[in-house]
Scaffold this active site. Structure first.
Site, short mmCIF file in Angstrom:
data_model
loop_
_atom_site.label_atom_id
_atom_site.label_comp_id
_atom_site.label_asym_id
_atom_site.label_seq_id
_atom_site.Cartn_x
_atom_site.Cartn_y
_atom_site.Cartn_z
N ASP A 37 1.04 -0.96 -0.20
CA ASP A 37 -0.16 -0.04 0.30
C ASP A 37 0.90 1.27 0.27
O ASP A 37 1.44 0.98 0.52
CB ASP A 37 -1.49 0.22 1.21
CG ASP A 37 -2.03 0.98 1.09
OD1 ASP A 37 -2.95 1.48 0.83
OD2 ASP A 37 -1.86 1.66 2.81
N GLU A 90 1.19 -0.41 -4.76
CA GLU A 90 0.52 1.44 -5.70
C GLU A 90 1.42 2.15 -5.80
O GLU A 90 1.78 2.72 -4.81
CB GLU A 90 -0.57 1.08 -4.03
CG GLU A 90 -1.52 1.60 -4.49
CD GLU A 90 -2.42 2.61 -3.36
OE1 GLU A 90 -3.57 3.31 -3.57
OE2 GLU A 90 -1.63 2.89 -1.88
N ASP A 150 -10.43 2.40 -5.02
CA ASP A 150 -9.99 4.02 -5.14
C ASP A 150 -10.49 5.21 -6.24
O ASP A 150 -10.22 5.41 -5.84
CB ASP A 150 -8.50 4.42 -4.86
CG ASP A 150 -8.23 3.53 -3.43
OD1 ASP A 150 -9.05 4.08 -2.73
OD2 ASP A 150 -7.33 3.32 -3.55
#
Ligand SMILES: [Ca+2]
Length: 458
Positions: free
Chosen positions: A206, A235, A302
């Site tokens: 992340d 990410e 997202d």
């Protein structure tokens, strides 16, 4: 690249499916969090719908039937929120998701089907409820964990602005102090634990862009040391070249590609020429080995659902997925896209999966299934080299060549068109088996063709 490092072989053959566990399937209502709302409603930022890992297990056959070979789950460790990016305990799967027992069962069921599991590693920050941060709040400088965080002052101040480092200024997510070797040791023990003790197949890291690159490199090495075929995915929203130069990641969530897919397929803002130039720029900025290990997506938790970006035009969604299934890198389906789940930006893109089949867009589901079968049956689509054939107006076509075959992919967002057929043959339609001959072939309006021939027949 030293020794066994580098992207694992299995990734370029994988078909990923991303699950937001609270929203996929409620397999055990007895462990639902307090305040769980009925399945099927629209989510707000705080909703719990009661999805869990038992539910994923229950629907594994559905995923196998779709053709999925690998799952990416957003965070599952104990945390107060529905999204669980605010970890309380890195060594416990959240009880509402079924606890460690459910993960054990899920990994076992996946592996028995030859499938893989990638978990979300949130190593930039924890939740304020994490016991180490709580200890700092309780004891101040006397806490042994004081220097596990970055606190500017003699005591912790939370209001009106926190005086400690926290992710994007969110006070409930204090950032780890990665300068502290003890912090690194602790987080690396988490990386190893789930790979070795539970047999997961990789990590999605992340907010990689917030982390010190040398720490990401340590995570990468730690994962590869215990599992040489682990997939370490980051990410990264923008340019990711430096991560590959540092040998710190195998691939990234390919948001740059997704931006192009949205501009070309969903919003129709770009010509095929612009889209092809964008693809070329991405491919040229990364090493080939990493291009084949990309996590290629049209959507995630997202960003708005792709179908919603397409204003509900399912043919455009199907074309975008056709692109993913025929392009280098691992295609990823965001849960529910395959049955036409809609939704705007977060939290609307996190709606519960509609299990009543009457609500499904079957055309999407059947198309994706067929395309996944085609990709699995074609080594060139998974591992072949990419060559642009034609980019003109609303039409793009390209060749994938390798492993004894060549596939011509044509995607057409405009009116019916014809495309020049490369010399040699014979070409056959990969989906229908129909033979295609002549100097040109037709692609219907908002349609696609996949044509295949054996190599060496030019
Ligand atoms: Ca549940």
């Amino acid at each position: 690249m030293d020794g066994c490092e580098g992207p694992p072989e299995w990734v370029q053959d994988a078909v990923f499916y991303q699950i937001f566990p609270d929203r996929f399937r409620n397999g055990d209502p007895t462990s639902d969090p307090p305040g769980t709302v009925p399945w099927g409603g629209l989510p707000d930022r705080h909703s719990f719908f009661g999805g869990d890992l038992w539910g994923v297990l229950e629907k594994l056959n559905y995923l196998v039937d779709l053709g999925v070979t690998a799952l990416y789950l957003t965070p599952i460790f104990k945390a107060p929120t529905n999204h669980k990016y605010d970890t309380q305990d890195y060594f416990q799967v959240d009880p509402a998701f079924g606890g460690n027992e459910a993960l054990r069962a899920l990994v076992s069921a996946l592996h028995s089907r030859g499938m893989r599991l990638v978990l979300d590693g949130v190593f930039n920050h924890c939740g304020e409820v994490h016991p180490f941060f709580q200890d700092v709040l309780a004891k101040g400088r006397a806490s042994p964990y004081w220097d596990w965080f970055t606190i500017w002052g003699e005591e912790v101040i939370r209001e009106p602005e926190p005086n400690y480092a926290c992710w994007a200024g969110v006070r409930s997510m204090p950032e780890w102090n990665h300068k502290n070797p003890k912090v690194r040791g602790y987080l690396l023990s988490v990386v190893r634990h789930w790979l070795t003790e539970y047999g997961i197949d990789g990590w999605r890291l992340d907010t990689v862009e917030y982390l010190p690159p040398d720490f990401v490199r340590e995570v990468y090495r730690a994962a590869k040391e215990v599992r040489p075929d682990a997939y370490v995915l980051g990410e990264v929203m923008g340019m990711a070249a430096s991560w590959f130069k540092h040998g710190a990641l195998d691939g990234v969530m390919n948001y740059r590609l997704r931006d192009g897919l949205a501009a070309f397929f969903a919003r129709g803002e770009w010509s095929a020429e612009e889209f092809a130039q964008h693809l070329y720029a991405i491919r040229r900025s990364y090493p080939p080995v990493n291009n084949f290990a990309m996590y290629n997506l049209v959507g995630s938790h997202d960003v708005p659902r792709f179908l919603t970006l397409c204003q509900g035009d399912r043919r455009r969604l199907i074309l975008a997925y056709t692109f993913l299934f025929t392009y280098p890198g691992a295609p990823a389906i965001y849960y529910g896209d395959e049955v036409g789940l809609a939704g705007g930006g977060d939290p609307d893109c996190r709606r519960p999966f509609p299990w009543e089949e009457s609500a499904w867009e079957r055309e999407i589901l059947f198309s994706l299934r067929d395309l996944i079968r085609a990709r699995k049956a074609s080594p060139a689509l998974r591992r072949g080299l990419f060559r642009l054939w034609e980019a003109r107006g609303k039409l793009i076509s390209f060749l994938r060549a390798g492993e004894g075959e060549e596939v011509l992919v044509a995607l057409n967002l405009g009116e019916e068109e014809t495309i020049k057929l490369p010399g040699g043959g014979p070409w056959r339609d990969l989906l229908s088996g129909e033979r295609v001959s002549g100097s040109r072939f037709a692609v219907s309006a908002c349609g696609f063709r996949l044509l295949r021939r054996a190599a060496g027949r030019a």
